[in-house]
Design a protein around this motif. Structure first.
Motif, PDB file in Angstrom:
ATOM      1  N   PHE A  34       0.835  -1.206   0.000  1.00 16.38           N
ATOM      2  CA  PHE A  34       0.000   0.000   0.000  1.00 16.38           C
ATOM      3  C   PHE A  34       0.870   1.257   0.000  1.00 16.38           C
ATOM      4  CE2 PHE A  34      -3.527  -2.726   1.689  1.00 16.38           C
ATOM      5  CZ  PHE A  34      -4.432  -2.438   0.687  1.00 16.38           C
ATOM      6  N   ARG A 117     -10.796  11.097 -11.529  1.00 20.55           N
ATOM      7  CA  ARG A 117     -11.643  10.447 -12.542  1.00 20.55           C
ATOM      8  C   ARG A 117     -13.015  11.125 -12.566  1.00 20.55           C
ATOM      9  NH1 ARG A 117     -11.949   5.300 -10.504  1.00 20.55           N
ATOM     10  NH2 ARG A 117      -9.826   5.040 -11.175  1.00 20.55           N
ATOM     11  N   TRP A 118     -13.515  11.485 -11.389  1.00 19.52           N
ATOM     12  CA  TRP A 118     -14.820  12.134 -11.253  1.00 19.52           C
ATOM     13  C   TRP A 118     -14.634  13.390 -10.426  1.00 19.52           C
ATOM     14  CZ3 TRP A 118     -17.883   9.858 -14.553  1.00 19.52           C
ATOM     15  CH2 TRP A 118     -17.723   8.494 -14.810  1.00 19.52           C
ATOM     16  N   VAL A 237      -7.119   1.080   1.528  1.00 14.90           N
ATOM     17  CA  VAL A 237      -7.953   0.374   0.542  1.00 14.90           C
ATOM     18  C   VAL A 237      -8.777   1.394  -0.251  1.00 14.90           C
ATOM     19  CG1 VAL A 237      -9.842  -1.284   0.260  1.00 14.90           C
ATOM     20  CG2 VAL A 237      -8.045  -1.722   1.927  1.00 14.90           C
ATOM     21  N   CYS A 238      -9.345   2.362   0.444  1.00 15.07           N
ATOM     22  CA  CYS A 238     -10.121   3.416  -0.231  1.00 15.07           C
ATOM     23  C   CYS A 238      -9.219   4.605  -0.577  1.00 15.07           C
ATOM     24  CB  CYS A 238     -11.256   3.899   0.664  1.00 15.07           C
ATOM     25  SG  CYS A 238     -12.504   2.643   0.969  1.00 15.07           S
ATOM     26  N   PHE A 240      -6.347   5.090  -1.663  1.00 18.21           N
ATOM     27  CA  PHE A 240      -5.296   4.321  -2.337  1.00 18.21           C
ATOM     28  C   PHE A 240      -4.527   5.216  -3.301  1.00 18.21           C
ATOM     29  CE2 PHE A 240      -3.864   1.555  -5.839  1.00 18.21           C
ATOM     30  CZ  PHE A 240      -3.253   0.524  -5.136  1.00 18.21           C
ATOM     31  N   ASN A 246      -8.877   6.124  -4.376  1.00 20.53           N
ATOM     32  CA  ASN A 246      -8.986   5.231  -5.526  1.00 20.53           C
ATOM     33  C   ASN A 246      -9.921   5.824  -6.576  1.00 20.53           C
ATOM     34  OD1 ASN A 246     -11.640   4.608  -4.762  1.00 20.53           O
ATOM     35  ND2 ASN A 246     -11.059   2.741  -3.706  1.00 20.53           N
ATOM     36  N   GLU A 248     -13.044   6.537  -6.447  1.00 20.82           N
ATOM     37  CA  GLU A 248     -14.432   6.092  -6.464  1.00 20.82           C
ATOM     38  C   GLU A 248     -15.202   6.617  -5.248  1.00 20.82           C
ATOM     39  OE1 GLU A 248     -16.099   4.397  -8.929  1.00 20.82           O
ATOM     40  OE2 GLU A 248     -14.341   4.781 -10.161  1.00 20.82           O
ATOM     41  N   PHE A 249     -16.269   5.956  -4.884  1.00 17.41           N
ATOM     42  CA  PHE A 249     -17.231   6.484  -3.922  1.00 17.41           C
ATOM     43  C   PHE A 249     -17.497   5.462  -2.828  1.00 17.41           C
ATOM     44  CE2 PHE A 249     -17.473   8.390  -7.956  1.00 17.41           C
ATOM     45  CZ  PHE A 249     -17.692   9.722  -7.708  1.00 17.41           C
ATOM     46  N   LEU A 299     -20.231   3.325 -17.049  1.00 21.55           N
ATOM     47  CA  LEU A 299     -20.622   3.585 -15.662  1.00 21.55           C
ATOM     48  C   LEU A 299     -21.937   2.875 -15.339  1.00 21.55           C
ATOM     49  CD1 LEU A 299     -20.061   5.195 -13.089  1.00 21.55           C
ATOM     50  CD2 LEU A 299     -21.286   7.117 -14.128  1.00 21.55           C
ATOM     51  N   ARG A 300     -21.965   2.204 -14.211  1.00 21.91           N
ATOM     52  CA  ARG A 300     -23.127   1.393 -13.844  1.00 21.91           C
ATOM     53  C   ARG A 300     -24.066   2.193 -12.941  1.00 21.91           C
ATOM     54  NH1 ARG A 300     -22.988  -4.634 -12.774  1.00 21.91           N
ATOM     55  NH2 ARG A 300     -20.769  -4.422 -13.138  1.00 21.91           N
ATOM     56  N   ARG A 302     -26.338   2.179  -9.964  1.00 17.94           N
ATOM     57  CA  ARG A 302     -26.571   1.224  -8.890  1.00 17.94           C
ATOM     58  C   ARG A 302     -27.296   1.878  -7.729  1.00 17.94           C
ATOM     59  NH1 ARG A 302     -21.132  -1.695  -7.994  1.00 17.94           N
ATOM     60  NH2 ARG A 302     -22.282  -2.291  -6.165  1.00 17.94           N
ATOM     61  N   ASP A 350     -22.842  -1.948   0.774  1.00 14.58           N
ATOM     62  CA  ASP A 350     -22.067  -3.173   0.965  1.00 14.58           C
ATOM     63  C   ASP A 350     -20.677  -2.920   1.535  1.00 14.58           C
ATOM     64  OD1 ASP A 350     -24.195  -4.238  -0.256  1.00 14.58           O
ATOM     65  OD2 ASP A 350     -23.260  -4.382  -2.229  1.00 14.58           O
ATOM     66  N   SER A 353     -17.875  -4.331   5.032  1.00 16.66           N
ATOM     67  CA  SER A 353     -16.829  -5.297   5.354  1.00 16.66           C
ATOM     68  C   SER A 353     -15.445  -4.663   5.378  1.00 16.66           C
ATOM     69  CB  SER A 353     -16.872  -6.461   4.375  1.00 16.66           C
ATOM     70  OG  SER A 353     -17.080  -5.982   3.083  1.00 16.66           O
ATOM     71  N   ILE A 354     -15.297  -3.441   4.880  1.00 12.32           N
ATOM     72  CA  ILE A 354     -13.986  -2.792   4.951  1.00 12.32           C
ATOM     73  C   ILE A 354     -13.890  -1.968   6.229  1.00 12.32           C
ATOM     74  CG2 ILE A 354     -12.362  -1.259   3.766  1.00 12.32           C
ATOM     75  CD1 ILE A 354     -14.001  -1.847   1.196  1.00 12.32           C
TER      76      ILE A 354
ATOM     77  N   ALA B  90     -14.667 -10.776  -0.892  1.00 11.80           N
ATOM     78  CA  ALA B  90     -14.354 -10.469   0.507  1.00 11.80           C
ATOM     79  C   ALA B  90     -14.997  -9.167   0.967  1.00 11.80           C
ATOM     80  CB  ALA B  90     -12.846 -10.398   0.706  1.00 11.80           C
ATOM     81  N   HIS B  91     -15.207  -8.233   0.049  1.00 13.72           N
ATOM     82  CA  HIS B  91     -15.808  -6.956   0.420  1.00 13.72           C
ATOM     83  C   HIS B  91     -17.299  -6.933   0.137  1.00 13.72           C
ATOM     84  CE1 HIS B  91     -11.708  -4.739  -0.205  1.00 13.72           C
ATOM     85  NE2 HIS B  91     -11.716  -5.515   0.854  1.00 13.72           N
ATOM     86  N   GLY B  92     -17.790  -7.923  -0.579  1.00 14.81           N
ATOM     87  CA  GLY B  92     -19.216  -7.954  -0.902  1.00 14.81           C
ATOM     88  C   GLY B  92     -19.631  -6.864  -1.859  1.00 14.81           C
ATOM     89  N   ASN B  96     -18.047  -0.703 -10.195  1.00 18.45           N
ATOM     90  CA  ASN B  96     -18.902   0.464 -10.431  1.00 18.45           C
ATOM     91  C   ASN B  96     -19.124   0.673 -11.925  1.00 18.45           C
ATOM     92  OD1 ASN B  96     -18.970   0.868  -7.698  1.00 18.45           O
ATOM     93  ND2 ASN B  96     -17.264   2.318  -7.695  1.00 18.45           N
ATOM     94  N   TYR B  97     -18.635  -0.226 -12.721  1.00 18.62           N
ATOM     95  CA  TYR B  97     -18.739  -0.138 -14.179  1.00 18.62           C
ATOM     96  C   TYR B  97     -19.390  -1.427 -14.680  1.00 18.62           C
ATOM     97  CZ  TYR B  97     -15.880   3.743 -13.053  1.00 18.62           C
ATOM     98  OH  TYR B  97     -15.455   4.917 -12.483  1.00 18.62           O
ATOM     99  N   GLU B  98     -20.056  -1.323 -15.820  1.00 19.19           N
ATOM    100  CA  GLU B  98     -20.832  -2.456 -16.310  1.00 19.19           C
ATOM    101  C   GLU B  98     -20.289  -2.877 -17.668  1.00 19.19           C
ATOM    102  OE1 GLU B  98     -24.921  -1.371 -16.646  1.00 19.19           O
ATOM    103  OE2 GLU B  98     -25.547  -3.429 -16.184  1.00 19.19           O
ATOM    104  N   HIS B 117     -11.392  -1.040  -8.763  1.00 21.58           N
ATOM    105  CA  HIS B 117     -11.027   0.184  -8.046  1.00 21.58           C
ATOM    106  C   HIS B 117     -10.327  -0.078  -6.713  1.00 21.58           C
ATOM    107  CE1 HIS B 117     -15.109  -0.762  -6.620  1.00 21.58           C
ATOM    108  NE2 HIS B 117     -14.773  -0.146  -5.507  1.00 21.58           N
ATOM    109  N   MET B 118     -10.119  -1.333  -6.380  1.00 20.22           N
ATOM    110  CA  MET B 118      -9.398  -1.632  -5.134  1.00 20.22           C
ATOM    111  C   MET B 118      -8.406  -2.759  -5.379  1.00 20.22           C
ATOM    112  SD  MET B 118     -12.257  -1.659  -2.188  1.00 20.22           S
ATOM    113  CE  MET B 118     -13.095  -0.150  -1.705  1.00 20.22           C
ATOM    114  N   PRO B 119      -7.308  -2.734  -4.630  1.00 16.11           N
ATOM    115  CA  PRO B 119      -6.394  -3.878  -4.732  1.00 16.11           C
ATOM    116  C   PRO B 119      -6.983  -5.057  -3.958  1.00 16.11           C
ATOM    117  CG  PRO B 119      -5.605  -2.339  -3.082  1.00 16.11           C
ATOM    118  CD  PRO B 119      -6.850  -1.727  -3.658  1.00 16.11           C
TER     119      PRO B 119
END
Lengths: 379, 143
Positions: A34, A117-118, A237-238, A240, A246, A248-249, A299-300, A302, A350, A353-354, B90-92, B96-98, B117-119
């Protein structure tokens, strides 16, 4: 005999390790991975292919002038620099931005945006120039579309820049075309705003090359903080990579209720970027054939993006408080305290878990804060 | 000795010819079989194998990448549909992309729009659709 030698060697090893551990911290392989990701700084910036003015010296000068000109707002009272104060790491020091009206989000710094990126807390824009247009149009911020037109019509210098870079006078341009040009010029300027090398960067290089002497210049408390950040705390992890995001969100249990309504963060951000004529999928992208719009195309949408906010970069973070999208945490101690006692029941996506309550003691909290402070340019 | 050579030759030919009818599986493709019990009526797909290679081969955190695929059902190119997605078990959470998959001829597919987006450990999920139902093939990568 051999056994005794082993034991003696073992004792010596333990002794020497404990000497080292007084002035340097030992990192695990995962932590080192890291830490390696957090540099080199600054990364190479190859220019923004969607913006033909990216890297253009004339646009950089023009963009800088636009950025601090009060005449970009309806009543001539507010410039970009009113909220993104250049002498103050491009922030206002307030919890919530204050334009013509009171805002609902904390002002982000406009440093290091070349690597995003955003843009914005919800990622409402997919390019820096698109993001620059929003405050001019926003009624609550500058409400300045007509004001920008007037500026270019009445001030010969601005009119001249516009003419030169657009190839036609502002009178011939639609509002949208005018705003895109102004947004792109300010993007050319903002891309050049990159924070300097920090004591963390020097430590990282020393650590990776095994330079003990240089390593010792980095406070031991910051070293312990870095170990927490890249290890047990899972912050890396986030947060990064070289800019500690990283890109993202995520949701971190900060309320998304505002004084007026709810701020659903990334959910609206995706909606906006998928539908706005100003996104990279639209006609103002100067090089669509390069694939630079793929992130937006793929972009998805969600549901769990509701209440997620952009993971902010952390360079110069000690200088950019208050913190979080709604400015609800005043100091870095408050932020670390929030992570230490994070309430998992408040997270509905979700990401749980982090993030786990870290139950840090006061030394550990101080260590993390001391590490975060080392991400500021120390010159 | 000659017998051994002949045996090796037979084995080699057999393994090559297994691909011959679903041609051009490049050596650097990763190959994965379906996991779990095949769904009822799916027996004719039993030998389905997903071969893929990402581009770039070394996936970097935060960088978009694409994927070339070749799907074979026994000796034949796969004639059903293919969907590809990825997640971090592991993170569930997923991507974010399709990704979008386009089918080329003879079992070849192209998928684009991946971004990790994550290692950590990611899992590709290949969904193979046919009249017999949908079957899943998984492949793990660590980045």
């Amino acid at each position: 005999m051999a056994r005794i030698r082993h034991i003696v060697f073992g004792v010596m090893l333990i002794a020497s390790l404990s000497v080292i551990s007084e002035d340097s911290v030992v990192f695990t392989e995962t932590e080192l991975g890291f830490i390696q990701s957090h540099g080199p700084w600054p990364p190479v910036f190859e220019g923004d292919s969607s913006n033909r003015l990216s890297g253009d010296p004339r646009a950089i000068v023009y963009g800088a002038r636009l950025f601090s000109d009060l005449r970009l707002s309806r009543d001539g009272s507010i410039s970009c620099a009113t909220c993104h104060v250049p002498e103050n790491n491009f922030v206002d020091g307030l919890s919530l931005g204050k334009g013509i009206e009171d805002g609902v989000r904390n002002t982000t710094t406009t440093s290091n945006l070349a690597f995003n990126r955003w843009f914005g807390w919800g990622g409402d824009a997919d390019s820096l120039w698109m993001q620059n247009i929003r405050p001019i149009v926003s009624r609550a911020e500058m409400d300045g579309v007509q004001a920008v037109r007037n500026l270019h019509e009445s001030d010969l210098e601005f009119g001249g820049w516009f003419m030169e870079l657009q190839g036609e006078a502002v009178q011939q341009s639609s509002d949208e075309e005018m705003l895109v040009l102004v947004g792109k010029a300010m993007a050319a300027f903002l891309e050049t705003q990159i924070t300097g090398v920090t004591s963390f960067d020097r430590f990282r290089i020393a650590l990776l090359s095994g330079d003990q002497r240089q390593m010792q210049r980095y406070p031991i408390s910051a070293q312990r903080g870095l170990k927490l950040f890249s290890g047990r705390g899972q912050c890396s992890v986030c947060h990064f990579g070289p800019n500690f995001t990283n890109g993202e969100f995520a949701e971190t249990g900060i309320s998304y209720f505002t004084s007026k309504d709810v701020d659903n963060g990334r959910f609206s951000g995706i909606e906006n970027v998928k539908t706005s004529p100003l996104s990279l999928l639209g006609k103002y992208n100067d090089k669509p054939q390069s694939g630079n719009a793929d992130k937006t195309r793929f972009l998805r949408k969600r549901h769990d993006s509701f209440g997620q906010f952009r993971i902010p970069g952390l360079r110069s973070v000690a200088e950019t408080g208050p913190y979080m999208h709604n400015g609800s945490l005043e100091t870095l101690h408050d932020v670390v305290g929030h992570y230490s006692h994070i309430d998992l029941d408040r997270l509905h996506t979700d990401g749980q878990s982090i993030l786990k309550p870290l139950n840090l003691n006061t030394t550990e909290i101080d260590d993390l804060v001391s590490f975060l402070k080392s991400l500021s340019d120390d010159n | 000795m000659n017998l051994l050579k002949a045996l090796i030759l037979v084995l080699v030919t057999a393994s090559v010819s297994a691909y011959a009818n679903c041609p051009d599986v490049p050596k650097d493709f990763i190959s994965e079989d379906p996991v779990g019990v095949p769904e009822e009526g799916a027996s004719e797909d039993e030998n389905v194998v997903v071969h893929y290679r990402t581009d770039p081969v070394q996936i970097a955190v935060g960088e978009l990448f694409v994927m070339n695929l070749l799907v074979c059902a026994g000796d034949e190119p796969w004639s059903g549909t293919l969907g590809v997605d990825a997640s971090m078990p592991a993170h569930g959470h997923g991507m974010n992309y399709e990704p979008k998959v386009s089918a080329n001829n003879a079992g070849h597919f192209f998928a684009q729009g991946f971004l990790f987006h994550m290692p950590g450990r990611w899992r590709f999920e290949f969904s193979l659709g046919s009249e017999a139902g949908t079957r899943h093939v998984y492949s793990f990568v660590d980045i």
